[in-house]
Design a protein around this motif. Structure first.
Motif, mmCIF file in Angstrom:
data_model
loop_
_atom_site.group_PDB
_atom_site.id
_atom_site.type_symbol
_atom_site.label_atom_id
_atom_site.label_comp_id
_atom_site.label_asym_id
_atom_site.label_seq_id
_atom_site.Cartn_x
_atom_site.Cartn_y
_atom_site.Cartn_z
ATOM 1 N N SER A 276 47.277 28.451 33.071
ATOM 2 C CA SER A 276 48.241 29.027 35.223
ATOM 3 C C SER A 276 47.223 30.822 35.629
ATOM 4 N N LEU A 277 48.536 30.640 35.635
ATOM 5 C CA LEU A 277 48.272 31.896 37.152
ATOM 6 C C LEU A 277 49.304 33.104 36.864
ATOM 7 N N ILE A 278 49.052 33.743 36.945
ATOM 8 C CA ILE A 278 50.157 35.661 37.220
ATOM 9 C C ILE A 278 49.605 35.980 38.740
ATOM 10 N N GLN A 279 50.113 36.176 39.683
ATOM 11 C CA GLN A 279 49.422 37.194 40.706
ATOM 12 C C GLN A 279 49.970 37.599 41.744
ATOM 13 N N GLY A 280 49.822 38.742 42.245
ATOM 14 C CA GLY A 280 50.436 39.258 43.336
ATOM 15 C C GLY A 280 51.889 39.861 42.917
ATOM 16 N N ASN A 281 52.531 40.300 41.723
ATOM 17 C CA ASN A 281 54.276 40.528 41.913
ATOM 18 C C ASN A 281 54.586 41.527 41.151
ATOM 19 N N THR A 282 55.454 41.731 41.226
ATOM 20 C CA THR A 282 56.506 43.429 41.122
ATOM 21 C C THR A 282 57.719 43.005 40.446
ATOM 22 N N PHE A 283 57.279 44.102 39.803
ATOM 23 C CA PHE A 283 58.133 44.353 38.876
ATOM 24 C C PHE A 283 58.206 45.475 38.899
ATOM 25 N N GLU A 284 59.613 45.240 38.752
ATOM 26 C CA GLU A 284 60.287 47.031 39.018
ATOM 27 C C GLU A 284 61.110 47.408 38.228
ATOM 28 N N LYS A 285 62.053 48.066 37.309
ATOM 29 C CA LYS A 285 63.246 48.697 36.508
ATOM 30 C C LYS A 285 63.221 47.185 35.418
ATOM 31 N N CYS A 286 62.501 47.338 35.040
ATOM 32 C CA CYS A 286 62.500 45.956 33.942
ATOM 33 C C CYS A 286 62.435 46.173 32.910
ATOM 34 N N ASP A 287 63.856 46.721 32.153
ATOM 35 C CA ASP A 287 64.197 47.270 30.791
ATOM 36 C C ASP A 287 64.153 46.665 29.268
ATOM 37 N N GLY A 288 64.792 45.629 29.839
ATOM 38 C CA GLY A 288 64.884 44.471 28.581
ATOM 39 C C GLY A 288 64.793 44.779 27.346
ATOM 40 N N VAL A 302 46.066 37.135 34.309
ATOM 41 C CA VAL A 302 47.255 37.386 35.102
ATOM 42 C C VAL A 302 46.331 39.352 36.380
ATOM 43 N N ARG A 303 46.562 38.884 37.468
ATOM 44 C CA ARG A 303 46.245 39.973 38.482
ATOM 45 C C ARG A 303 46.652 40.500 39.516
ATOM 46 N N ASP A 304 46.922 41.386 39.917
ATOM 47 C CA ASP A 304 46.633 42.265 41.069
ATOM 48 C C ASP A 304 48.473 42.392 40.886
ATOM 49 N N VAL A 324 42.844 40.157 32.539
ATOM 50 C CA VAL A 324 43.517 41.224 33.037
ATOM 51 C C VAL A 324 43.253 41.723 33.822
ATOM 52 N N GLN A 325 43.912 41.903 35.260
ATOM 53 C CA GLN A 325 42.573 42.543 36.062
ATOM 54 C C GLN A 325 43.241 42.619 37.432
#
Length: 464
Positions: A276-288, A302-304, A324-325
């Motif tokens: 699987s690939l997790i790429q190009g995402n933005t995570f903002e103010k995720c404090d859970g 997990v990249r970019d 993780v790149q």
């Protein structure tokens, strides 16, 4: 009205790497790093699939006229009409949802398209369909493209509710599907007292070769996950692509486990390969919680991605061979904003930036931390244990800028977790304005004196 917090958020080497999955620059970066470190990599990048070429087609303009859907058009005005059309569409057909508010509308839709002629589900006009109230949807079959649907203010009253479900039990997965420009925002329990006990999944996926791209997941108030993919296929690889999405505003409620943003795999089973690939995402103010992303499966890239002001980490929880790149972890000087926490073996951290990560409350939130463990290799025996030993880890060519801490090795050692990290190389990393020397600023107590010998440093720089 949205809160002010939400408004604030806005490696040829031993691998066969699909050209359309890895860019040439990322491939060259990895190959050069491995050569410089004289490192024998265990990564299984041959398990990666190319990015679905249909994604570029639907992103290129008018989805109805992109050429992928030459079949009939079916218009549905409500959930009942969708249910009547379920299993009846042919490859290339289009299911059009009538413009307007779809309040308290729930349906299950099955469709079987082909690679050349998928089935489209989209609104009558761009951005015109809004699900609200007690609505929920579920899709299963093959080669579905679900595009441009919005879910806003969904009110949840039952435990273990999924707003947008992909797959319908083990016997009815969804395979080779694309979920594009889905917006799921401001969903959860109306009563704040219920938010810590009623579990909600904004999106949950079961199947293989699916893509979630260009979507928005925002302001989940309840315990549960924004995107859950814990149930891996019974046969074959998951090969899930999570691409260019935005995850924002995951408020902290309490110290329970279960507030992850993304989960892949489940710690109760073997750390299975996924590709699987997790790429190009933005995570903002995720404090859970302290695990922003939890990977309980192996062979993941997990990249970019950008992690911004989020009080949580990328956790390789029961994972092996994760790359993780080129990610950015920017804490915006908030306390307890972290980077990557590692368990398991064969991981490579390359080219990441750890910036402005404030003072951590505990070792979990270090920029990079390697845990103590209780099993040598997670998932290689019937006794799974809690954590696999962190070993054969390469940390190379990363930047640490203005962070309160550096790298912690062997965090939380205790009698039930006696296995400390082995064969860890930190090479050619740059530390800027961090007022200390050496890569490892925490090394677990070890009466045998073995652990310090397992932590090697080479060519790192400390800059003003």
């Amino acid at each position: 009205m949205k809160s002010a917090t939400c408004l604030w958020a806005a490696i040829s080497w031993l691998f066969i790497v699909p050209a359309s999955t890895f860019s040439a620059s990322a491939d060259e970066e990895l190959a050069a790093a491995l050569k410089a470190a004289k490192w024998t990599s265990a990564l299984r990048l041959d398990l990666q699939r190319p990015i679905d070429p249909r994604l570029a087609t639907i992103e290129g303009g008018d989805v109805l006229r992109c050429g992928l859907f030459p079949g009939k058009t079916h218009l549905a005005h409500d959930a009942e009409e969708v249910r009547r059309l379920s299993s009846r569409l042919a490859p290339g057909d289009k299911l059009i949802l009538a413009a307007g508010a779809w309040k308290d509308q729930s349906f299950v839709f099955e469709g079987h398209g082909t690679m050349e002629a998928p089935i489209l589900i989209c609104p009558e006009k761009p951005g015109s369909v809004f699900f609200s109230g007690g609505s929920s949807v579920r899709f299963h079959g093959k080669h579905l493209i679900v595009h441009d649907l919005a879910f806003r203010g969904i009110t949840v009253t039952r435990n273990n509710t999924t707003v947008f479900a992909v797959g319908n039990g083990e016997a009815r997965p969804a395979d080779h599907c694309i979920f594009h420009r889905i917006r799921i925002e401001d969903c959860g329990s109306a009563d704040s007292a219920d938010r810590a006990r009623i579990h909600v999944w904004l999106m949950a996926l079961r199947g293989s070769d699916n893509t979630v791209a260009g979507c928005t997941f925002e302001n989940l108030r309840n315990i549960g996950q924004m995107l859950g993919a814990s149930e891996l296929p019974a046969q074959g690889l998951q090969r899930l692509h999570i691409l260019n999405n935005r995850f924002a505003c995951r408020p902290y409620l309490d110290n329970q486990n279960g507030y992850e943003v993304i989960q892949i795999g489940w710690s109760g089973v073997r750390a299975a390969p996924t590709g699987s690939l997790i790429q190009g995402n933005t995570f903002e103010k995720c404090d859970g919680e302290n695990e922003l992303i939890t990977l309980k499966a192996s062979d993941i890239v997990v990249r970019d991605n950008r992690f911004l002001a989020s009080q949580g980490v990328l956790c390789l929880r029961t994972a092996r061979r994760v790359l993780v790149q080129d990610n950015v972890f920017d804490g915006h000087d908030r306390e307890n904003t972290g980077g990557v926490r590692l368990q398991g073996d064969g991981h490579i951290l390359l080219g990441n930036t750890f910036r402005n990560l404030g003072k951590p409350a505990d070792y979990y939130a270090w920029p990079v931390s390697l845990m103590a463990a209780d099993v040598e290799t997670f998932g290689e025996s019937d006794e799974l244990g809690g954590y696999g030993r962190a070993k054969n880890i390469l940390i190379i060519r990363n930047r640490f800028e203005h962070c309160a801490k550096r790298i912690a090795a062997g965090i939380y050692p205790r009698p039930q977790y006696p296995l400390l990290p082995q064969n860890v190389l930190a090479q050619e990393n740059i530390f800027t304005d961090m007022k200390m020397s050496g890569c490892f600023d925490y090394i677990a107590p070890d009466s045998s004196g073995t652990l310090p010998k397992e932590l090697r440093e080479s060519g790192n720089q400390n800059l003003p």
